[in-house]
Design an enzyme around this catalytic site. Structure first.
Site, mmCIF file in Angstrom:
data_model
loop_
_atom_site.group_PDB
_atom_site.id
_atom_site.type_symbol
_atom_site.label_atom_id
_atom_site.label_comp_id
_atom_site.label_asym_id
_atom_site.label_seq_id
_atom_site.Cartn_x
_atom_site.Cartn_y
_atom_site.Cartn_z
ATOM 1 N N SER A 75 75.943 2.459 34.458
ATOM 2 C CA SER A 75 75.898 2.986 35.810
ATOM 3 C C SER A 75 74.542 2.645 36.407
ATOM 4 C CB SER A 75 76.092 4.495 35.786
ATOM 5 O OG SER A 75 74.964 5.082 35.162
ATOM 6 N N LYS A 76 74.363 3.078 37.620
ATOM 7 C CA LYS A 76 73.130 2.777 38.338
ATOM 8 C C LYS A 76 71.898 3.222 37.547
ATOM 9 C CE LYS A 76 71.696 2.464 42.994
ATOM 10 N NZ LYS A 76 71.805 2.778 44.354
ATOM 11 N N ARG A 77 72.042 4.365 36.943
ATOM 12 C CA ARG A 77 70.925 4.940 36.197
ATOM 13 C C ARG A 77 70.515 4.050 35.015
ATOM 14 N NH1 ARG A 77 72.342 8.362 31.734
ATOM 15 N NH2 ARG A 77 74.546 8.115 32.178
ATOM 16 N N HIS A 78 71.444 3.265 34.491
ATOM 17 C CA HIS A 78 71.107 2.360 33.382
ATOM 18 C C HIS A 78 70.588 1.020 33.880
ATOM 19 C CE1 HIS A 78 74.528 4.722 31.453
ATOM 20 N NE2 HIS A 78 73.515 4.971 30.664
ATOM 21 N N GLY A 79 70.696 0.791 35.156
ATOM 22 C CA GLY A 79 70.255 -0.507 35.677
ATOM 23 C C GLY A 79 71.384 -1.341 36.257
#
Ligand code: GLU
Length: 474
Positions: A245-249
């Site tokens: 997801s966005k949080r992982h990049g």
């Protein structure tokens, strides 16, 4: 001859996951001396984003994933073709018109969910006679075209290049739509027709498309065509093993460019998300990837997106570069940054910074002190264990030593100058190296004073040390 395609839907900026697909398509084609084409799948008019094609092309171009431009297509230009094949299927009884309204389908779905049945179309319009259809059309009712799943339950099996034998039952498929009421084909029909007409030999795509593949194979069979090979790539997950997801990049690939990552790094890093070269080599040039990439060595277990590894690769690539080439990358990255700056000073500053950079941004954001006047609080000049007087003494002695020299030939010679001051004046390192470093950089943390002194040169260093002395005396 191997031919692959990258077939994005223009719904936004391509993310790292989409681009990994493009990279695998490209590298597989290159490794086999084959062809790589770009197909814009713009048949879902509601999800289209006007600028998306530009973003897609920009992203591919940045990475150097050259597609065969002559064969580039937009599916929206090919409606006639999809219509022809739909007509053919209709005529042969392999497809039928469906007049079910959105409301009916929604109700059906709700009921199915309530009664814990798998949601799907109940084939209500399958039984319509020719006369029924004519009547409904006369009444002005709109329709879609659905594919008629063969009545006899059976199995669809394919030999996936990445996962081996995959088998899915046909009776769990419902009569899916191939042509929508707006005259546009669905993804299923358009991709099958195009993959066939464009002689695509291997369809490489994300794992999430596996449930669509039986539909496609049935379509190939109905049209009397052989299907291409399929290769479904593994999922990408974060370090915590959850879906990326966005949080992982998981952001747009061009965000990485904006953050100072090299195109070569992204290629290298994304190619390793699923592909295992079978050696311990981790740094690959584009040319090496083009030669060694092997679709058979792509695993099916999820690939972990590890931002630390990405940073490491970027740093390694930056360090492996000649300073002149690195300067070119900085210029491509931020064309304004080098404007009006002394090229020789930029080269020296880059030489100093290169060993510690992770991204190009580390240079454009943290090297201003080489080029611009600096400001800092005089307190910063005094090292924790030192005193005002010892610091002043240290700075004055270094100034004297520098004034007696003609040039600073290297970082080592600058270091020698400061070491001799420490010894001759009976000072500690903290009375000399620290204040000189602050005097030259104005920063609490920076490269060593030797390196900065060499990069700035004798004059500039003298000037900054004089300023520091004034500040302390002030
Ligand atoms: N248009 C589909 C996508 O955006 C293509 C899937 C495929 O490669 O068949 O992912």
């Amino acid at each position: 001859m191997v031919k692959t395609r990258f077939a994005p839907s223009p719904t936004g900026k391509p993310h790292v996951g989409n681009i990994r697909t493009a990279i695998f398509d490209y590298l597989y084609a290159k490794s086999q001396k084959g062809q790589f084409i770009l197909r814009i799948e713009d048949t879902d008019r509601e999800r289209m984003v006007p600028e998306a094609v530009k973003y897609i092309e920009e992203s591919l171009s940045w990475l150097g994933l050259k597609w065969n431009d002559e064969e580039k297509v937009h599916q929206s230009d090919r409606l006639k073709i999809y219509n022809e094949y739909t007509e053919k299927l209709l005529k042969e009884g392999k497809a039928y018109k469906c007049f079910c309204t959105k409301e009916r389908l929604a109700e059906l779905r709700e009921e199915q969910i309530k009664s814990k049945q798998p949601p799907g179309y109940d084939a209500c319009c399958r039984k319509l006679t020719k006369e029924d259809v004519e009547k409904l059309e006369k009444e002005g009712k709109t329709s879609v075209i659905r594919f008629r799943i063969p009545e006899k339950p059976g199995e669809i099996t394919w030999n996936d290049t990445i996962r081996g034998k995959v088998t899915i039952r046909t009776d769990i498929q419902d009569d899916f739509i191939i042509l929508k009421s707006d005259g546009y084909p669905t993804y299923h029909l358009a991709s099958v027709v195009d993959d066939h007409l464009m002689d695509i030999t291997t369809v490489i795509r994300a794992e999430e498309w596996i449930p669509s593949t039986p539909k496609h194979i049935l379509l190939y069979q109905s049209l009397g065509w052989e299907h291409p090979k399929f290769a479904h790539m593994p999922h990408i997950v974060g370090k915590d093993r959850s879906k990326l997801s966005k949080r992982h990049g998981d952001t747009a690939i061009m965000d990485y460019r904006e953050n100072g990552y090299l195109a070569d790094t992204m290629l290298n890093f994304l190619a390793l998300l699923g592909w295992n070269p079978g050696t311990t080599q981790e740094i690959f040039s584009k040319e090496e990837l083009e030669k060694t990439f092997d679709l058979k060595k792509v695993g099916k277990s999820p690939a972990v997106f590890d931002i630390e590894k990405l940073n490491w690769i970027n740093g390694e690539k930056i360090r492996a570069m000649k300073v002149k080439d690195l300067m070119k990358k900085v210029e491509d990255f931020d064309s304004d940054f080098l404007k009006g700056k002394d090229t020789a000073l930029v080269e020296r500053a880059l030489t100093v910074m290169q060993t510690r950079m992770v991204t190009l941004k580390d240079f454009t954001e943290n090297s201003n002190f080489f080029f611009n006047d600096i400001k800092y609080s005089p307190k910063l000049l005094i090292f924790g264990k030192s005193t005002h007087d010892a610091t002043l003494h240290g700075l004055k002695s270094v100034l004297k030593a520098l004034e007696s020299q003609k040039t600073i030939t290297s970082g080592d010679s600058a270091s020698d100058t400061m070491k001799s001051v420490v010894e001759a004046e009976n000072l500690s390192n903290g009375d000399v190296f620290w204040p000189v470093r602050v005097a030259l950089s104005g920063q609490e943390k920076s490269p060593s004073p030797n390196e900065i002194m060499w990069a700035l040169g004798r004059e500039k260093s003298i000037e900054r040390i004089k300023t520091a002395i004034k500040l302390l005396e002030g």
